[in-house]
Structures are given as structure tokens and as C-alpha cells.
Design an enzyme around this catalytic site. Structure first.
Site, PDB file in Angstrom:
ATOM      1  N   ASP A 208       1.960  -1.766  -5.799  1.00 33.39           N
ATOM      2  CA  ASP A 208       0.778  -2.605  -5.629  1.00 33.39           C
ATOM      3  C   ASP A 208      -0.222  -2.130  -6.702  1.00 33.39           C
ATOM      4  O   ASP A 208      -0.080  -1.026  -7.237  1.00 33.39           O
ATOM      5  CB  ASP A 208       0.220  -2.383  -4.215  1.00 33.39           C
ATOM      6  CG  ASP A 208      -1.115  -3.050  -4.019  1.00 33.39           C
ATOM      7  OD1 ASP A 208      -1.250  -4.232  -4.381  1.00 33.39           O
ATOM      8  OD2 ASP A 208      -2.043  -2.392  -3.496  1.00 33.39           O
ATOM      9  N   LEU A 209      -1.204  -2.946  -7.031  1.00 37.03           N
ATOM     10  CA  LEU A 209      -2.159  -2.548  -8.085  1.00 37.03           C
ATOM     11  C   LEU A 209      -3.476  -2.018  -7.502  1.00 37.03           C
ATOM     12  O   LEU A 209      -3.811  -0.837  -7.655  1.00 37.03           O
ATOM     13  CB  LEU A 209      -2.456  -3.741  -9.002  1.00 37.03           C
ATOM     14  CG  LEU A 209      -3.446  -3.420 -10.123  1.00 37.03           C
ATOM     15  CD1 LEU A 209      -2.787  -2.653 -11.253  1.00 37.03           C
ATOM     16  CD2 LEU A 209      -4.090  -4.694 -10.669  1.00 37.03           C
ATOM     17  N   ASP A 210      -4.207  -2.943  -6.837  1.00 36.67           N
ATOM     18  CA  ASP A 210      -5.561  -2.618  -6.384  1.00 36.67           C
ATOM     19  C   ASP A 210      -5.526  -1.539  -5.302  1.00 36.67           C
ATOM     20  O   ASP A 210      -4.935  -1.746  -4.247  1.00 36.67           O
ATOM     21  CB  ASP A 210      -6.242  -3.869  -5.814  1.00 36.67           C
ATOM     22  CG  ASP A 210      -6.405  -4.971  -6.858  1.00 36.67           C
ATOM     23  OD1 ASP A 210      -6.897  -4.663  -7.949  1.00 36.67           O
ATOM     24  OD2 ASP A 210      -6.042  -6.127  -6.587  1.00 36.67           O
TER      25      ASP A 210
ATOM     26  N   THR B 269      -9.636  -0.556  -8.208  1.00 37.63           N
ATOM     27  CA  THR B 269     -10.288  -1.873  -8.241  1.00 37.63           C
ATOM     28  C   THR B 269     -10.570  -2.430  -6.848  1.00 37.63           C
ATOM     29  O   THR B 269     -11.328  -3.393  -6.728  1.00 37.63           O
ATOM     30  CB  THR B 269      -9.413  -2.879  -9.010  1.00 37.63           C
ATOM     31  OG1 THR B 269      -8.058  -2.595  -8.689  1.00 37.63           O
ATOM     32  CG2 THR B 269      -9.638  -2.807 -10.491  1.00 37.63           C
TER      33      THR B 269
ATOM     34  N   LYS C  11      -7.638  -6.232   2.206  1.00 37.15           N
ATOM     35  CA  LYS C  11      -6.749  -5.532   1.271  1.00 37.15           C
ATOM     36  C   LYS C  11      -5.377  -6.178   1.242  1.00 37.15           C
ATOM     37  O   LYS C  11      -4.745  -6.359   2.283  1.00 37.15           O
ATOM     38  CB  LYS C  11      -6.635  -4.051   1.658  1.00 37.15           C
ATOM     39  CG  LYS C  11      -7.917  -3.297   1.372  1.00 37.15           C
ATOM     40  CD  LYS C  11      -7.740  -1.805   1.556  1.00 37.15           C
ATOM     41  CE  LYS C  11      -9.058  -1.090   1.286  1.00 37.15           C
ATOM     42  NZ  LYS C  11      -8.984   0.318   1.690  1.00 37.15           N
TER      43      LYS C  11
ATOM     44  N   SER D  68       1.639  -7.355  -7.280  1.00 35.77           N
ATOM     45  CA  SER D  68       0.229  -7.468  -6.884  1.00 35.77           C
ATOM     46  C   SER D  68      -0.124  -8.896  -6.485  1.00 35.77           C
ATOM     47  O   SER D  68       0.306  -9.845  -7.131  1.00 35.77           O
ATOM     48  CB  SER D  68      -0.661  -7.037  -8.054  1.00 35.77           C
ATOM     49  OG  SER D  68      -2.014  -7.381  -7.796  1.00 35.77           O
ATOM     50  N   ALA D  69      -0.960  -9.019  -5.447  1.00 34.65           N
ATOM     51  CA  ALA D  69      -1.445 -10.336  -5.019  1.00 34.65           C
ATOM     52  C   ALA D  69      -2.476 -10.893  -5.995  1.00 34.65           C
ATOM     53  O   ALA D  69      -2.774 -12.084  -5.984  1.00 34.65           O
ATOM     54  CB  ALA D  69      -2.090 -10.209  -3.641  1.00 34.65           C
TER      55      ALA D  69
ATOM     56  N   LYS E 268       1.187 -11.705   0.542  1.00 33.66           N
ATOM     57  CA  LYS E 268       1.501 -10.655   1.514  1.00 33.66           C
ATOM     58  C   LYS E 268       0.770 -11.007   2.817  1.00 33.66           C
ATOM     59  O   LYS E 268      -0.364 -11.480   2.747  1.00 33.66           O
ATOM     60  CB  LYS E 268       0.995  -9.291   1.018  1.00 33.66           C
ATOM     61  CG  LYS E 268       1.598  -8.855  -0.319  1.00 33.66           C
ATOM     62  CD  LYS E 268       0.869  -7.607  -0.851  1.00 33.66           C
ATOM     63  CE  LYS E 268       1.290  -7.313  -2.283  1.00 33.66           C
ATOM     64  NZ  LYS E 268       0.568  -6.183  -2.884  1.00 33.66           N
TER      65      LYS E 268
ATOM     66  N   GLU F  33       1.976   1.131  -1.525  1.00 31.56           N
ATOM     67  CA  GLU F  33       0.967   0.185  -1.028  1.00 31.56           C
ATOM     68  C   GLU F  33      -0.197   0.863  -0.327  1.00 31.56           C
ATOM     69  O   GLU F  33       0.008   1.869   0.356  1.00 31.56           O
ATOM     70  CB  GLU F  33       1.624  -0.722   0.028  1.00 31.56           C
ATOM     71  CG  GLU F  33       1.952  -2.112  -0.418  1.00 31.56           C
ATOM     72  CD  GLU F  33       0.750  -2.986  -0.730  1.00 31.56           C
ATOM     73  OE1 GLU F  33      -0.379  -2.616  -0.370  1.00 31.56           O
ATOM     74  OE2 GLU F  33       0.940  -4.047  -1.343  1.00 31.56           O
ATOM     75  N   ASP F  34      -1.394   0.282  -0.432  1.00 33.58           N
ATOM     76  CA  ASP F  34      -2.537   0.815   0.327  1.00 33.58           C
ATOM     77  C   ASP F  34      -2.981  -0.143   1.439  1.00 33.58           C
ATOM     78  O   ASP F  34      -3.985   0.119   2.090  1.00 33.58           O
ATOM     79  CB  ASP F  34      -3.725   1.102  -0.601  1.00 33.58           C
ATOM     80  CG  ASP F  34      -4.352  -0.179  -1.132  1.00 33.58           C
ATOM     81  OD1 ASP F  34      -3.610  -1.152  -1.390  1.00 33.58           O
ATOM     82  OD2 ASP F  34      -5.590  -0.209  -1.283  1.00 33.58           O
TER      83      ASP F  34
HETATM   84  C1  BG6 Z   1      -5.132  -7.867  -3.879  1.00 34.82           C
HETATM   85  C2  BG6 Z   1      -6.378  -7.221  -3.342  1.00 34.82           C
HETATM   86  O1  BG6 Z   1      -4.440  -6.976  -4.682  1.00 34.82           O
HETATM   87  O2  BG6 Z   1      -5.460  -9.031  -4.637  1.00 34.82           O
HETATM   88  C3  BG6 Z   1      -7.204  -8.226  -2.567  1.00 34.82           C
HETATM   89  O3  BG6 Z   1      -6.012  -6.139  -2.492  1.00 34.82           O
HETATM   90  C4  BG6 Z   1      -7.495  -9.431  -3.451  1.00 34.82           C
HETATM   91  O4  BG6 Z   1      -8.402  -7.611  -2.144  1.00 34.82           O
HETATM   92  C5  BG6 Z   1      -6.178 -10.027  -3.919  1.00 34.82           C
HETATM   93  O5  BG6 Z   1      -8.237 -10.416  -2.732  1.00 34.82           O
HETATM   94  C6  BG6 Z   1      -6.346 -11.271  -4.794  1.00 34.82           C
HETATM   95  O6  BG6 Z   1      -6.981 -10.909  -5.984  1.00 34.82           O
HETATM   96  P1  BG6 Z   1      -7.557 -11.946  -7.041  1.00 34.82           P
HETATM   97  O7  BG6 Z   1      -7.929 -11.081  -8.224  1.00 34.82           O
HETATM   98  O8  BG6 Z   1      -6.467 -12.911  -7.359  1.00 34.82           O
HETATM   99  O9  BG6 Z   1      -8.729 -12.597  -6.407  1.00 34.82           O
HETATM  100 MG    MG Z   2      -3.862  -2.790  -2.698  1.00 38.91          MG
END
Ligand code: BG6
Ligand code: MG
Length: 213
Positions: A7-9, A15, A43, A113-114, A144, A168-169
Site C-alpha cells: 500500500d502507499l499512503d 501521505t 484509510k 494503492s487506492a 478496497k 497495509e496500514d
Molecule cells: C488511499 C488512502 O490510499 O487512497 C485514502 O488511504 C484515500 O485515504 C485513497 O482517500 C484515494 O486517494 P486519492 O488520491 O485517489 O483521492
Molecule cells: Mg494506507
């Protein structure tokens, strides 16, 4: 062949705090306080689902789809401003050493990543060369806890799902890994991430961790 899908964020880079601050700013403009306890639910989930949760928290109802899209765009504008100057100094502890170790041990490495900004952020951090596949929010239809973001990464790597470990967090991400038949390592509190195979308090533990088999 085995693979690790990140996962990224909140895992590779800090971030998650900028997503939170951007939603908080939007909520303040709409006249309510969005706090960290509520933020836990955002998240890992998509931008539009996050908006629904934020609006529910503020008891704001009956918005049109156009109004919702405008609010989500506004939040994304704040987020993009906040990350515009991000660089490798915001990579979380242990991540570079963990990536080096995985590469030395012959693992395939992917992003799952989402976030629609996932690929862009990975580039800004200079980490793209480590990744054999990058799946972000632009490449999936289902967010997710649906496993699509991870199963797509496994498919791109050519590694069976059962041989993939997800880092993942978020609770949504741990559920997605399980739904995809993958192992998982949760980063954070075991109260929130109790369904992961292993939970560690932070990323500094990753370089020396025995990965779940
Ligand atoms: C996830 C984050 O990685 O991405 C969420 O944990 C975030 O908080 C989601 O809403 C979507 O991100 P973005 O940048 O497409 O709005
Ligand atoms: Mg995350």
C-alpha cells in the site's frame, strides 16, 4: 517466486496525514470538525467513499452527484497542493532498507494503492525503480476492501495470490488482502489491524521481519 505488494499512503510515505488534513479543511469549510478517530475509517478507501463518510460525519445530506464531485475535487486540490513538494525525506523509516532486502532476496515488488495519485507520488519519491508493477486508483474499478487492486498487481507480476504478502496500514486493505487469498502485514495498532497475519507498530520493523508464509 514470491511477491510483496505495498500500500502507499501510510506505508511507503506519510501521505495519510495529508489526506486527513485535506478532508479536515473541507469539513471546516462545510462547518464541522472532522477528527482523527473518524479519519481511521477513511484509510484505504476511495476518494468518493471517503467523501460519503466525511459527509455522514457532518450530517450533510441530499447533495447532488455534481455537488459531491465538486467537493471531492476540492479536497483533491488541497491534497495535491500539500504533496506538491514531497520528496524522499518523507519516505517512512525502514522502507528503503526493506525494498533493498526484498530485491536482494529475489522478491517481485508491486504497489497496490487506492489513490489516483499513487504512481505520481512513487515517482516523486524516487522509488519507481524498485517496483515491477504499479497499480493505483486509475487502474481499478472496485476499491478496497475489494481485492481487485492487489489481485491485479499479482497478475501483472505473474505471481499466484497465495505467494503474495500485502503490507497495509488500513483495516480495509487487510480485508482486501484476505479476500484475495494473500498474506498480510499490518502497520499500526493490532486493535484495528487484528485480522492481519502479523502486526507491527511501524515500518522501522520491516527490514528485519520474518514475512508470513
Ligand atoms: C488511499 C488512502 O490510499 O487512497 C485514502 O488511504 C484515500 O485515504 C485513497 O482517500 C484515494 O486517494 P486519492 O488520491 O485517489 O483521492
Ligand atoms: Mg494506507
Amino acid at each position: 517466486m514470491r511477491a510483496v505488494i505495498f500500500d502507499l499512503d501510510g506505508v511507503v510515505v506519510d501521505t495519510a496525514k495529508y489526506h486527513y488534513l485535506a478532508w479536515r479543511k473541507l469539513a471546516a469549510e462545510l462547518g464541522f470538525v472532522f477528527d482523527e478517530a473518524n479519519n481511521e475509517r477513511l484509510k484505504g478507501v476511495s476518494r468518493m467513499t471517503s467523501l460519503e463518510i466525511v459527509l455522514e460525519t457532518g450530517k450533510i445530506q441530499n447533495l447532488s452527484m455534481e455537488e459531491k464531485i465538486a467537493l471531492a475535487d476540492r479536497k483533491n486540490g488541497y491534497y495535491l497542493d500539500m504533496v506538491s513538494t514531497i520528496d524522499e525525506s518523507e519516505i517512512l523509516p525502514g522502507i528503503p532498507a526493506f525494498l533493498e532486502r526484498l530485491r536482494a532476496e529475489g522478491y517481485k515488488i508491486a504497489l497496490g494503492s487506492a489513490s489516483k495519485s499513487g504512481g505520481m507520488i512513487l515517482k516523486k519519491l524516487g522509488l519507481m525503480p524498485f517496483f515491477d508493477a504499479v497499480v493505483d486508483g486509475n487502474l481499478v474499478e472496485r476499491a478496497k476492501p475489494d481485492p481487485q487492486v492487489f489481485t491485479k498487481a499479482a497478475e501483472m507480476l505473474g505471481v499466484p495470490c497465495k505467494d503474495c504478502v500485502v503490507i497495509e496500514d488500513s483495516a480495509a486493505g487487510i480485508a482486501a488482502a484476505a479476500a484475495g487469498g494473500m498474506k498480510s502485514v499490518g502497520i499500526g495498532s493490532s486493535e484495528i489491524l487484528g485480522n492481519a497475519d502479523i502486526v507491527v507498530p511501524d515500518t522501522a520493523e520491516l527490514p528485519a521481519l520474518d514475512l508470513p508464509k
